[in-house]
Design an enzyme around this catalytic site. Structure first.
Site, short mmCIF file in Angstrom:
data_model
loop_
_atom_site.label_atom_id
_atom_site.label_comp_id
_atom_site.label_asym_id
_atom_site.label_seq_id
_atom_site.Cartn_x
_atom_site.Cartn_y
_atom_site.Cartn_z
N ASP A 166 7.85 4.78 0.36
CA ASP A 166 8.27 5.73 1.39
C ASP A 166 7.07 6.37 2.07
OD1 ASP A 166 10.92 5.47 1.51
OD2 ASP A 166 11.42 7.42 0.61
N ASP B 272 3.95 6.09 -2.91
CA ASP B 272 5.01 5.09 -3.03
C ASP B 272 5.32 4.45 -1.67
OD1 ASP B 272 6.26 7.05 -1.64
OD2 ASP B 272 7.60 7.66 -3.28
N GLU C 220 3.47 14.76 4.38
CA GLU C 220 4.89 14.50 4.47
C GLU C 220 5.66 15.54 3.65
OE1 GLU C 220 7.79 11.42 2.05
OE2 GLU C 220 5.61 11.31 1.92
N ASP D 67 2.87 10.31 -0.04
CA ASP D 67 3.08 9.86 -1.42
C ASP D 67 2.53 8.45 -1.60
OD1 ASP D 67 6.34 11.40 -1.91
OD2 ASP D 67 4.29 12.18 -2.12
#
Ligand code: 0RA
Length: 642
Positions: A508, A506, A431, A504
């Site tokens: 997102d 997280d 990403e 990531d």
């Protein structure tokens, strides 16, 4: 245009009488519907009547006017004029009977030499249908030295036949305004009408068609002495298609069924045939087109065989023979049967053998008497066959090497690996550009490729594959994988051994992984089943205790490390990574990329039905739901040390 002998026609020829009520009750039965197509059908009906008058040799000019209101039309011709004499039995003007009676006129007395042998129109109905569906219709006739006029509303006469005064020449003028109680929208589309008129001027060579668009204030005259040959030249110029021979093949047949065609072999790679039946476009082809293709195929094959031109090492397929052929086909049928949703495919079975039988001998003869042209065409066909076989061979042997040599259009942002072997190679889908940058620097470039995706990935759930592939990121991904998608997805063609989603740690990141997994599950399910899809586990924390460094995938992991490794009063130092892009390339290598130290999850589908249901339910809803879903899936997936 050639004049065709017709029997004399006057009011006494008209025999069948039926009122127009059925037309107003069920307009769809007569004009196909009351939408835009049906609305424009009114124009075609009136215009086709004038064309018929011209085809019978009685008129050579038709003018169509779209009036300023956009909803009313006048069609005018210089034919004989609709008869106005009184019908001996009904004591009404023939004009009134023709316009107020269903199936009146010579149109339907087939076999008796009726005037309207090959008129167009969806159901072969005429001006009376238009009259029935018009709020207002005015017929103005010039005939026998006078001008006559009669007015109608909703198919009923509202005036007597009026004699306006003396007039020269003859002709028919029909003004009409569609009935808004029948048509939801009564505005005509100028482009649609213009196109139809222009085509008519090509199909009926020599016919002058005037298009008078009062909405735009433009007036155009269409007239082509060369007919469809002029049409072909226009198409070739528009398509920028260079013919490989100078003169197109032209065939005109008037005995039996009327038929005209012309075509050229060009350097274009597509095949383009514009076909018409009674001047009506048949965009979906049909029996007449099939006949043409079959005839051309046989003529060419026969020519190649008799002249010993069969190439060695390639077989000529039908598509090779047709490649680059651009042409126009116009046939006339007494009783055209149209098929398909939009009634744009001809279905008369006799048409196939008719066209086939017409074109084959004439084309063969043409080839035999134009040997240089024939040779050029045969060469063009052989080249097409060689190109086809070469490209098939190339696609069969695609390896990463040929791909990176530029023969396959790999996305520019893909940083591919250098080794050709598929055994150990991996593609990381990353990403964002900055994370992609760290990954590119940190990777082992012999075996690891990086494809950075920009921004949020499209939510593909519920969308068609065609629509999905319009998305750049997804299209790039599909190209990079090289294994096709949808039912064609073939894991054997996958350009890498493993495909690893790296986002990531997280929410997102999880969201992006979920979107990608949705796409893969729906469109490349075969890769999951083959065990080729993995999820990378980048750390969320770095924990430094004394001289030692530990990586934690999540909070629980971090707590576990702290508990296990904190001794005495050594104070642990904790760093939370905001994103992969922040990580030093070397750190990314050690924690996430290096096969010896990283952790990967292999994606497996334990319950396909359940997965289907969950994706269906969750995609399109809030991100947190998707996040939970992907975490559950991730735990279900086998943990794998590679
Ligand atoms: C019936 C008989 C004749 C001509 C026509 C109809 C006719 C209809 C239309 C519709 C638009 N333009 C038209 N022009 C003519 C033949 C009359 C005769 O024999 O003189």
């Amino acid at each position: 245009m050639s004049a065709v002998a017709t029997k004399s026609y006057n009011a006494s020829s008209i025999t069948v009488l039926e009122g127009l009520d059925p037309v107003r009750k069920r307009p769809g039965m007569y004009i196909g519907g009351t939408g835009s197509a049906g609305l424009h059908h009114l124009v075609w009906e009136i215009f086709d009547n004038s064309v018929d008058e011209a085809m019978n040799g009685h008129a050579d000019c038709i003018e169509v006017t779209l009036h300023k209101d956009g909803s009313s039309i006048t069609v005018s011709d210089n034919g004989r004029g609709i008869p106005v004499d009184l019908h001996p039995k009904h004591k009404k003007p023939a004009l009134e009977i023709i316009l107020c009676t269903l199936h009146a006129g010579g149109k339907f007395d087939n076999g008796q030499g009726g005037n309207y042998k090959t008129s167009g129109g969806l159901h072969g109905v005429g001006a009376s249908v238009v009259n029935a569906l018009a709020k207002k219709l005015v017929a103005t006739i010039r005939r026998d030295g006078y001008e006559w006029e009669m007015e109608f509303r909703q198919g009923k006469a509202v005036s007597k036949l009026k004699k306006n005064g003396s007039a020269r020449g003859s002709g028919t003028t029909i003004f009409f305004h569609p009935d808004p109680t029948i048509f939801p929208k009564t505005e005509f589309n100028p482009d649609t009408i213009r196109e139809r008129l222009e085509v008519a001027s090509y199909i009926h060579k020599g016919l002058k068609v005037v298009w008078n668009d009062e909405l735009s204030g433009k007036k155009e005259v269409f007239k082509h002495e060369e007919g469809i040959l002029a049409f072909l030249k226009k198409i070739l110029a528009e398509k920028n298609a260079k013919p490989v021979h100078e003169q197109p093949f032209v065939l005109e047949k008037v005995n039996g069924v009327r038929l005209e065609m012309c075509f050229s072999w060009t350097e274009a790679t597509e095949e383009l045939l514009k076909s018409y039946v009674n001047g009506i476009p048949t965009s979906s082809g049909g029996t007449h087109e099939n006949g043409l293709r079959a005839g051309v195929l046989k003529a060419i094959r026969n020519y190649i065989e008799t002249h010993n031109l069969t190439p060695r090492g390639v077989t000529l397929a039908a598509e090779d023979i047709r490649e680059g052929v651009i042409g126009v086909l116009s046939v006339f049928a007494e009783d055209p049967q149209f098929q398909g949703q939009t009634k744009d495919r001809l279905n008369n079975p006799e048409m196939q053998s008719m066209v086939d039988g017409a074109v084959r001998p004439v084309l063969e003869q043409w080839l035999n008497s134009n040997r240089t042209v024939a040779e050029t065409i045969v060469n063009r066909i052989i080249i097409a066959a060689r190109a086809r076989e070469a490209s098939r061979a190339a696609s069969a042997s695609i390896s990463r090497k040929t791909a990176t040599a530029g023969r396959l259009n790999l996305p520019g942002k893909l940083a591919d690996c250098s080794s050709n072997g598929r055994d150990q190679s991996e593609l990381f889908i990353v990403e964002g550009d900055s994370a992609g940058g760290s990954a590119k620097q940190g990777r082992d470039r012999t075996t690891q490729a990086i494809l950075p995706l920009r921004g949020k990935v499209l939510n593909t759930e519920g969308q068609s594959l065609a629509k999905i592939l319009e998305n750049r990121e997804i299209a790039d991904l599909v190209t990079a994988l090289g294994c096709g998608c949808g039912p064609d997805c073939d894991p054997a063609k996958l350009r890498y051994h493993r495909v690893i989603l790296l986002a990531d740690a997280d929410s997102d990141g999880h969201h992006i992984t979920t979107l990608l997994m949705t796409f893969i599950f729906r469109n490349m399910r075969q890769l999951i089943d083959a065990g080729r899809i993995f999820i990378a586990m980048p750390p969320l924390y770095r924990v430094d205790i004394g001289k030692e460094t530990y990586w934690a995938a999540d909070d629980a992991d971090k707590e576990r490390i702290l508990k296990q490794h904190t001794r005495g009063n050594a104070k642990p130092e904790i760093t939370r990574f905001k994103g992969l892009g922040e990580m030093m390339p070397k750190v990314l290598w050690e924690t996430t990329l290096n096969p010896k130290t990283r952790r990967l999850l292999r994606v497996e589908i334990s319950d396909a039905l359940e997965t289907d249901r969950v994706i269906n339910e969750l995609m399109g809803k809030d991100a947190s739901a998707r996040f939970r879903f992907i975490m559950e899936r991730a735990e279900e997936a086998d943990e794998l040390d590679v």
